[in-house]
Design an enzyme around this catalytic site. Sequence first.
Site, PDB file in Angstrom:
ATOM      1  N   VAL A  11       0.806  -1.341   0.304  1.00 42.16           N
ATOM      2  CA  VAL A  11      -0.141  -0.462  -0.095  1.00 42.16           C
ATOM      3  C   VAL A  11       0.387   1.324   0.445  1.00 42.16           C
ATOM      4  CG1 VAL A  11      -1.673   1.258   1.081  1.00 42.16           C
ATOM      5  CG2 VAL A  11      -1.829  -1.315   1.370  1.00 42.16           C
ATOM      6  N   VAL A 115     -11.000  -0.935   5.314  1.00 50.99           N
ATOM      7  CA  VAL A 115     -12.345  -1.987   4.808  1.00 50.99           C
ATOM      8  C   VAL A 115     -12.999  -1.425   3.737  1.00 50.99           C
ATOM      9  CG1 VAL A 115     -14.718  -2.596   5.705  1.00 50.99           C
ATOM     10  CG2 VAL A 115     -13.500  -1.172   7.489  1.00 50.99           C
ATOM     11  N   GLY A 117     -10.596  -1.278   1.253  1.00 53.84           N
ATOM     12  CA  GLY A 117      -9.494  -2.037  -0.419  1.00 53.84           C
ATOM     13  C   GLY A 117      -9.574  -0.596  -0.602  1.00 53.84           C
ATOM     14  N   ILE A 119     -12.892  -0.016  -2.471  1.00 58.08           N
ATOM     15  CA  ILE A 119     -14.774   0.414  -2.012  1.00 58.08           C
ATOM     16  C   ILE A 119     -14.522   1.547  -1.259  1.00 58.08           C
ATOM     17  CG2 ILE A 119     -16.469  -0.377  -1.803  1.00 58.08           C
ATOM     18  CD1 ILE A 119     -16.014  -2.690  -2.107  1.00 58.08           C
ATOM     19  N   GLY A 170      -0.538 -10.405  -3.849  1.00 53.37           N
ATOM     20  CA  GLY A 170      -0.458  -9.124  -2.151  1.00 53.37           C
ATOM     21  C   GLY A 170      -1.481  -9.103  -2.024  1.00 53.37           C
ATOM     22  N   GLU A 173      -2.579 -10.713   4.104  1.00 54.63           N
ATOM     23  CA  GLU A 173      -1.582 -10.088   4.868  1.00 54.63           C
ATOM     24  C   GLU A 173      -0.642 -10.372   5.206  1.00 54.63           C
ATOM     25  OE1 GLU A 173      -3.344  -7.260   6.469  1.00 54.63           O
ATOM     26  OE2 GLU A 173      -4.474  -7.472   4.529  1.00 54.63           O
ATOM     27  N   LYS A 188     -12.839  -5.870  10.301  1.00 57.81           N
ATOM     28  CA  LYS A 188     -13.371  -4.422   9.361  1.00 57.81           C
ATOM     29  C   LYS A 188     -14.437  -5.083   9.824  1.00 57.81           C
ATOM     30  CE  LYS A 188     -10.421  -6.056   5.597  1.00 57.81           C
ATOM     31  NZ  LYS A 188     -10.266  -6.816   4.402  1.00 57.81           N
TER      32      LYS A 188
HETATM   33  N1  HSE Z   1      -5.851  -9.263   3.423  1.00 53.93           N
HETATM   34  C1  HSE Z   1      -7.006  -8.081   3.040  1.00 53.93           C
HETATM   35  C2  HSE Z   1      -8.043  -8.458   2.017  1.00 53.93           C
HETATM   36  C3  HSE Z   1      -6.441  -6.925   2.201  1.00 53.93           C
HETATM   37  O1  HSE Z   1      -7.826 -10.067   1.611  1.00 53.93           O
HETATM   38  O2  HSE Z   1      -9.289  -8.837   1.827  1.00 53.93           O
HETATM   39  C4  HSE Z   1      -7.879  -5.988   2.194  1.00 53.93           C
HETATM   40  O3  HSE Z   1      -7.792  -5.921   3.287  1.00 53.93           O
END
Ligand code: HSE
Length: 373
Positions: A11, A115, A117, A119, A170, A173, A188
């Site tokens: 990020v 929460v 990504g 969106i 990617g 986590e 989330k």
């Molecule tokens: N690891 C998280 C996912 C990243 O796969 O949604 C985004 O929050």
Amino acid sequence: MRIGLLGFGVVGRGVYEITASRDDMQVVKVLCLEDIKLPDAEAVKDFKEILNDDSIDTVVEAMGGLHPAYDFVRAAIEAGKNVVTSNKALVCTFYDELLPLAESKGVKFRSTAAVGGGIGWLSELERARRVQKIRKVGGIMNGTCNYILDSMTRLNLGYGEALSQAQALGYAEANPTTDVDGIDTWHKIIISSNVAFGVSLDRESVPVSGISKITAEDVENFASHGYVCKLIATGKCQDGKYQAYVQPTLCPQGSLESAVPTNYNLITFIGTASDRMSLFGQGAGRYPTAHNVIQDCVDVMNGKGFYSTYGEKVTVVNDDKVCYYVRGCQDAWLEENRKDTWGSAVITEPVSVEAMHSWLKEHPGAFVAAIPA
Ligand code: HSE
């Protein structure tokens, strides 16, 4: 806006690249423990070089993890700097510390990328709750789990292969058990419920189960009964009572949730005026997530702080009753509640979410999925 950027991973690097082409904000310093050279910013290894730099008005935290991220964010707020973060574990875990602190210091604190990504979920929720009561939030909130479940369902991939792909892309986590055990989704839904209902949920009262035990047999069982499995989060507020939980859930083939592909998320709120509104988009990945960090920076420049004011502490009571698919364990309680059999799995009579999660704590080897009516 002059930014001190903490972290230069998936990020952080995306944030740096997007800001480079803007003239309203500039990343001035980047905290990164590796040796990096950047054309327009100074790479530093000591956070104090950002904290004590009075020309930096905003700290963007994209390090992930709880420590030292919390310590740095707290120090930044105390020093009067605005904070934008993509770190859901941080916002969820330290909600009761960071929200009141930011309010008392009069600094802006936003976390849209935490929460969904890419969106704009939290920022839309902020708008939605201005004109109505939000009754329900939730849906598909983890790109990694959706990628794995979708690959197993549509491409017949094995669990391990699908997870490796999600990591390589990617989405996952640093520790992917956070994704597959449902913890990322749990962070989330707690943040979303707090914002939607204007409360602070007691985290310990929110149960979670993940997808790490799912097998090809389960996926076949679901398909032959007309279902697709998704990891679904739920937060509800009704008559002053709250429910919140995360669990694998069987969605009818043909439903919106069943059709969500790859790393996409589908997140929904139900409001008293708007009824159902769903947001669909990239739930993970460098540029989608970085885009929401930049959105927050623009909002901070426009004077926007957090999405709701800090609210009272509440404990959830999960008395929703649903049938469950349970495989990998047999016992007397399950036999008492058996309604049907799919392959080697038991289908239960409707039982409360609370009862099922209590049972699962005692039987951690089982795979369990809810089958809503
Ligand atoms: N690891 C998280 C996912 C990243 O796969 O949604 C985004 O929050």
